[in-house]
Design a protein around this motif. Sequence first.
Motif, PDB file in Angstrom:
ATOM      1  N   ASN A   1      -3.437   3.908  -2.953  1.00 53.16           N
ATOM      2  CA  ASN A   1      -3.006   2.910  -3.920  1.00 53.16           C
ATOM      3  C   ASN A   1      -2.688   1.579  -3.264  1.00 53.16           C
ATOM      4  O   ASN A   1      -2.100   1.532  -2.179  1.00 53.16           O
ATOM      5  CB  ASN A   1      -1.751   3.407  -4.649  1.00 53.16           C
ATOM      6  N   CYS A   2      -3.030   0.522  -3.978  1.00 53.58           N
ATOM      7  CA  CYS A   2      -2.814  -0.822  -3.478  1.00 53.58           C
ATOM      8  C   CYS A   2      -2.296  -1.696  -4.612  1.00 53.58           C
ATOM      9  O   CYS A   2      -2.878  -1.711  -5.700  1.00 53.58           O
ATOM     10  CB  CYS A   2      -4.127  -1.388  -2.930  1.00 53.58           C
ATOM     11  N   ASP A   3      -1.205  -2.402  -4.334  1.00 51.27           N
ATOM     12  CA  ASP A   3      -0.668  -3.369  -5.283  1.00 51.27           C
ATOM     13  C   ASP A   3      -0.967  -4.757  -4.722  1.00 51.27           C
ATOM     14  O   ASP A   3      -0.271  -5.226  -3.823  1.00 51.27           O
ATOM     15  CB  ASP A   3       0.839  -3.160  -5.453  1.00 51.27           C
TER      16      ASP A   3
ATOM     17  N   THR B   1      -7.219   1.103  -6.654  1.00 52.67           N
ATOM     18  CA  THR B   1      -7.230   2.394  -5.968  1.00 52.67           C
ATOM     19  C   THR B   1      -8.563   2.682  -5.296  1.00 52.67           C
ATOM     20  O   THR B   1      -9.632   2.254  -5.766  1.00 52.67           O
ATOM     21  CB  THR B   1      -6.933   3.538  -6.945  1.00 52.67           C
TER      22      THR B   1
ATOM     23  N   SER C   1      -0.227 -10.854  -7.007  1.00 51.00           N
ATOM     24  CA  SER C   1      -0.288 -10.833  -8.483  1.00 51.00           C
ATOM     25  C   SER C   1      -1.361 -11.726  -9.090  1.00 51.00           C
ATOM     26  O   SER C   1      -1.977 -11.351 -10.077  1.00 51.00           O
ATOM     27  CB  SER C   1       1.071 -11.199  -9.061  1.00 51.00           C
TER      28      SER C   1
ATOM     29  N   SER D   1      -6.495  -8.648  -0.669  1.00 43.32           N
ATOM     30  CA  SER D   1      -6.815  -9.384  -1.888  1.00 43.32           C
ATOM     31  C   SER D   1      -6.947 -10.862  -1.558  1.00 43.32           C
ATOM     32  O   SER D   1      -6.442 -11.336  -0.538  1.00 43.32           O
ATOM     33  CB  SER D   1      -5.761  -9.154  -2.974  1.00 43.32           C
TER      34      SER D   1
ATOM     35  N   ARG E   1      -9.452  -0.459 -10.902  1.00 39.35           N
ATOM     36  CA  ARG E   1      -8.178  -1.116 -11.124  1.00 39.35           C
ATOM     37  C   ARG E   1      -7.951  -1.121 -12.632  1.00 39.35           C
ATOM     38  O   ARG E   1      -8.169  -2.123 -13.312  1.00 39.35           O
ATOM     39  CB  ARG E   1      -8.144  -2.521 -10.569  1.00 39.35           C
TER      40      ARG E   1
ATOM     41  N   CYS F   1      -6.081  -2.377   2.388  1.00 42.07           N
ATOM     42  CA  CYS F   1      -6.381  -3.086   1.165  1.00 42.07           C
ATOM     43  C   CYS F   1      -6.131  -4.572   1.415  1.00 42.07           C
ATOM     44  O   CYS F   1      -5.220  -4.942   2.160  1.00 42.07           O
ATOM     45  CB  CYS F   1      -5.480  -2.584   0.040  1.00 42.07           C
TER      46      CYS F   1
ATOM     47  N   SER G   1      -3.422  -2.684 -13.022  1.00 43.59           N
ATOM     48  CA  SER G   1      -2.391  -1.968 -12.269  1.00 43.59           C
ATOM     49  C   SER G   1      -2.841  -1.859 -10.811  1.00 43.59           C
ATOM     50  O   SER G   1      -3.438  -2.779 -10.279  1.00 43.59           O
ATOM     51  CB  SER G   1      -2.151  -0.606 -12.891  1.00 43.59           C
ATOM     52  N   TYR G   2      -2.552  -0.727 -10.198  1.00 42.67           N
ATOM     53  CA  TYR G   2      -2.958  -0.538  -8.809  1.00 42.67           C
ATOM     54  C   TYR G   2      -4.487  -0.612  -8.666  1.00 42.67           C
ATOM     55  O   TYR G   2      -5.234  -0.169  -9.534  1.00 42.67           O
ATOM     56  CB  TYR G   2      -2.501   0.821  -8.287  1.00 42.67           C
TER      57      TYR G   2
ATOM     58  N   GLN H   1       0.837  -1.193   0.000  1.00 38.73           N
ATOM     59  CA  GLN H   1       0.000   0.000   0.000  1.00 38.73           C
ATOM     60  C   GLN H   1       0.878   1.252   0.000  1.00 38.73           C
ATOM     61  O   GLN H   1       1.832   1.349   0.769  1.00 38.73           O
ATOM     62  CB  GLN H   1      -0.923   0.022   1.219  1.00 38.73           C
TER      63      GLN H   1
END
Lengths: 114, 113
Positions: A22-24, A76, A27, A94, A69, A92, A73-74, A6
Amino acid sequence: GPKVLQIPSHQIIDMGQMVTLNCDPVSNHLYFYWYKQILGQQMEFLVNFYNGKVMEKSKLFKDQFSVERPDGSYFTLKIQPTALEDSAVYFCASSLAVSNERLFFGHGTKLSVL
Amino acid sequence: AQSVTQPDARVTVSEGASLQLRCKYSYSGTPYLFWYVQYPRQGLQLLLKYYSGDPVVQGVNGFEAEFSKSNSSFHLRKASVHWSDSAVYFCVLSANSGTYQRFGTGTKLQVVP
């Protein structure tokens, strides 16, 4: 293990301004969530997101909130405009699937609205 | 309706003592239940989860939890706590057909010398 990142860890903004968190996510995960933590304890669900769409949202997910998203990508969370009561830590998360799968959480973004 | 209740907001135990953190849930179907732990200034980490089968599930760092359908409970236990166990613990419920996980209010555990 898998990590959710984050960015930023802390954001300070003036009331009425726009903010994007923002959150990554992990994958290969397909489901994405935002939770709001108030006073360092209560974790409140805001929204979850799959296949480019909001699946479910709570009453806390006000009209000023939006998520997206773009192009993988991020993930958000945008708040526009911000209010004082939006001050909290936003997490965030996943998961590979919904409901019965474990959630992987980021370290949170502390949002301070002045 | 689905809900999770953690009746104890704060619990203080001595290092080396046993621990039980209580969790009650409300859901008419078969629940998926989790315990997550949040260490200071960090995200949440999964301790253990229950889907079905043996009602006692083992987790990380010596934690275990017992599911009871008759009592609608999923209490977390540890035989001997360490100071590093000080954290906030969340009991979490997910419905079989639900789309998100519902958190209890959390229990802040403090382990004292």
